[in-house]
Design a protein around this motif. Sequence first.
Motif, mmCIF file in Angstrom:
data_model
loop_
_atom_site.group_PDB
_atom_site.id
_atom_site.type_symbol
_atom_site.label_atom_id
_atom_site.label_comp_id
_atom_site.label_asym_id
_atom_site.label_seq_id
_atom_site.Cartn_x
_atom_site.Cartn_y
_atom_site.Cartn_z
ATOM 1 N N GLU A 1 0.855 -1.185 0.000
ATOM 2 C CA GLU A 1 0.000 0.000 0.000
ATOM 3 C C GLU A 1 0.894 1.239 0.000
ATOM 4 O OE1 GLU A 1 -2.427 -0.722 3.488
ATOM 5 O OE2 GLU A 1 -3.893 -1.833 2.296
ATOM 6 N N GLY A 2 1.467 1.540 -1.167
ATOM 7 C CA GLY A 2 2.355 2.687 -1.282
ATOM 8 C C GLY A 2 3.630 2.535 -0.479
ATOM 9 N N GLY A 3 4.126 1.304 -0.349
ATOM 10 C CA GLY A 3 5.342 1.036 0.412
ATOM 11 C C GLY A 3 5.084 0.628 1.855
ATOM 12 N N TYR A 4 3.825 0.549 2.228
ATOM 13 C CA TYR A 4 3.445 0.180 3.598
ATOM 14 C C TYR A 4 2.710 -1.149 3.596
ATOM 15 C CZ TYR A 4 4.560 4.933 5.008
ATOM 16 O OH TYR A 4 5.210 6.114 5.251
ATOM 17 N N ILE A 5 2.688 -1.789 4.762
ATOM 18 C CA ILE A 5 1.936 -3.013 4.978
ATOM 19 C C ILE A 5 1.202 -2.880 6.306
ATOM 20 C CG2 ILE A 5 3.937 -4.161 6.043
ATOM 21 C CD1 ILE A 5 2.855 -6.831 4.906
ATOM 22 N N ARG A 6 0.008 -3.402 6.351
ATOM 23 C CA ARG A 6 -0.742 -3.478 7.607
ATOM 24 C C ARG A 6 -0.629 -4.908 8.114
ATOM 25 N NH1 ARG A 6 -6.512 -1.505 6.260
ATOM 26 N NH2 ARG A 6 -5.985 -2.156 4.144
ATOM 27 N N LEU A 7 -0.055 -5.063 9.310
ATOM 28 C CA LEU A 7 0.183 -6.382 9.901
ATOM 29 C C LEU A 7 -0.750 -6.620 11.078
ATOM 30 C CD1 LEU A 7 4.034 -6.030 9.927
ATOM 31 C CD2 LEU A 7 2.790 -7.757 8.634
ATOM 32 N N LYS A 8 -1.301 -7.799 11.140
ATOM 33 C CA LYS A 8 -2.206 -8.161 12.230
ATOM 34 C C LYS A 8 -1.548 -7.876 13.578
ATOM 35 C CE LYS A 8 -5.249 -11.904 13.557
ATOM 36 N NZ LYS A 8 -5.698 -13.246 13.210
ATOM 37 N N LYS A 9 -2.311 -7.252 14.465
ATOM 38 C CA LYS A 9 -1.816 -6.864 15.793
ATOM 39 C C LYS A 9 -2.569 -7.663 16.857
ATOM 40 C CE LYS A 9 -1.378 -2.599 18.501
ATOM 41 N NZ LYS A 9 -2.268 -2.970 19.595
ATOM 42 N N ASP A 10 -2.019 -7.697 18.052
ATOM 43 C CA ASP A 10 -2.640 -8.364 19.203
ATOM 44 C C ASP A 10 -2.909 -9.842 18.952
ATOM 45 O OD1 ASP A 10 -2.554 -5.855 20.319
ATOM 46 O OD2 ASP A 10 -4.689 -5.455 20.055
ATOM 47 N N VAL A 11 -1.907 -10.525 18.438
ATOM 48 C CA VAL A 11 -2.021 -11.969 18.205
ATOM 49 C C VAL A 11 -1.664 -12.721 19.488
ATOM 50 C CG1 VAL A 11 -1.517 -11.742 15.739
ATOM 51 C CG2 VAL A 11 0.344 -12.161 17.332
ATOM 52 N N PRO A 12 -2.138 -13.957 19.640
ATOM 53 C CA PRO A 12 -1.850 -14.720 20.867
ATOM 54 C C PRO A 12 -0.361 -15.008 21.080
ATOM 55 C CG PRO A 12 -3.640 -15.746 19.635
ATOM 56 C CD PRO A 12 -3.083 -14.658 18.771
ATOM 57 N N ASP A 13 0.393 -15.180 20.008
ATOM 58 C CA ASP A 13 1.816 -15.506 20.111
ATOM 59 C C ASP A 13 2.597 -14.279 20.595
ATOM 60 O OD1 ASP A 13 4.470 -16.262 19.800
ATOM 61 O OD2 ASP A 13 4.152 -17.168 17.838
ATOM 62 N N LYS A 14 3.301 -14.412 21.697
ATOM 63 C CA LYS A 14 4.060 -13.287 22.249
ATOM 64 C C LYS A 14 5.183 -12.823 21.330
ATOM 65 C CE LYS A 14 2.930 -14.172 26.995
ATOM 66 N NZ LYS A 14 3.255 -13.836 28.340
ATOM 67 N N LYS A 15 5.535 -13.635 20.346
ATOM 68 C CA LYS A 15 6.554 -13.234 19.373
ATOM 69 C C LYS A 15 5.979 -12.282 18.335
ATOM 70 C CE LYS A 15 9.197 -17.464 19.904
ATOM 71 N NZ LYS A 15 9.640 -18.708 19.278
ATOM 72 N N GLY A 16 4.667 -12.125 18.318
ATOM 73 C CA GLY A 16 4.009 -11.238 17.364
ATOM 74 C C GLY A 16 3.831 -11.903 16.017
ATOM 75 N N HIS A 17 2.988 -11.294 15.197
ATOM 76 C CA HIS A 17 2.747 -11.841 13.861
ATOM 77 C C HIS A 17 4.019 -11.715 13.036
ATOM 78 C CE1 HIS A 17 0.253 -13.396 10.754
ATOM 79 N NE2 HIS A 17 0.456 -12.368 9.965
#
Length: 94
Positions: A65-81
């Motif tokens: 998206e114009g050089g950006y990405i939207r990444l899922k937040k607040d996932v159960p894995d403490k390592k993050g998405h």
Amino acid sequence: MNAVINQPVSVAIDSHEFHFYTGGVFDYPCGTNLNHVVTLVGFDTDDDGDPYWIAKNSWGDRWGEGGYIRLKKDVPDKKGHCGLAMTPAFPIII
């Protein structure tokens, strides 16, 4: 999240699945084989109320998206998405 409110935060991620990203919240399965760095610049929620991170990538404005990405937040894995919570880096003023 508190750091991103005040400043950009560099994070290493597993970007193996990013090559075909064209838009929307990226919530596809990915691992934690950290092989790329992006900069978290903010966060928001989509129309369904699902939270996501806004990340600036270095692959140019024709990607995502114009050089950006939207990444899922607040996932159960403490390592993050895609492992994004494993190695955040940002300055701290003492």
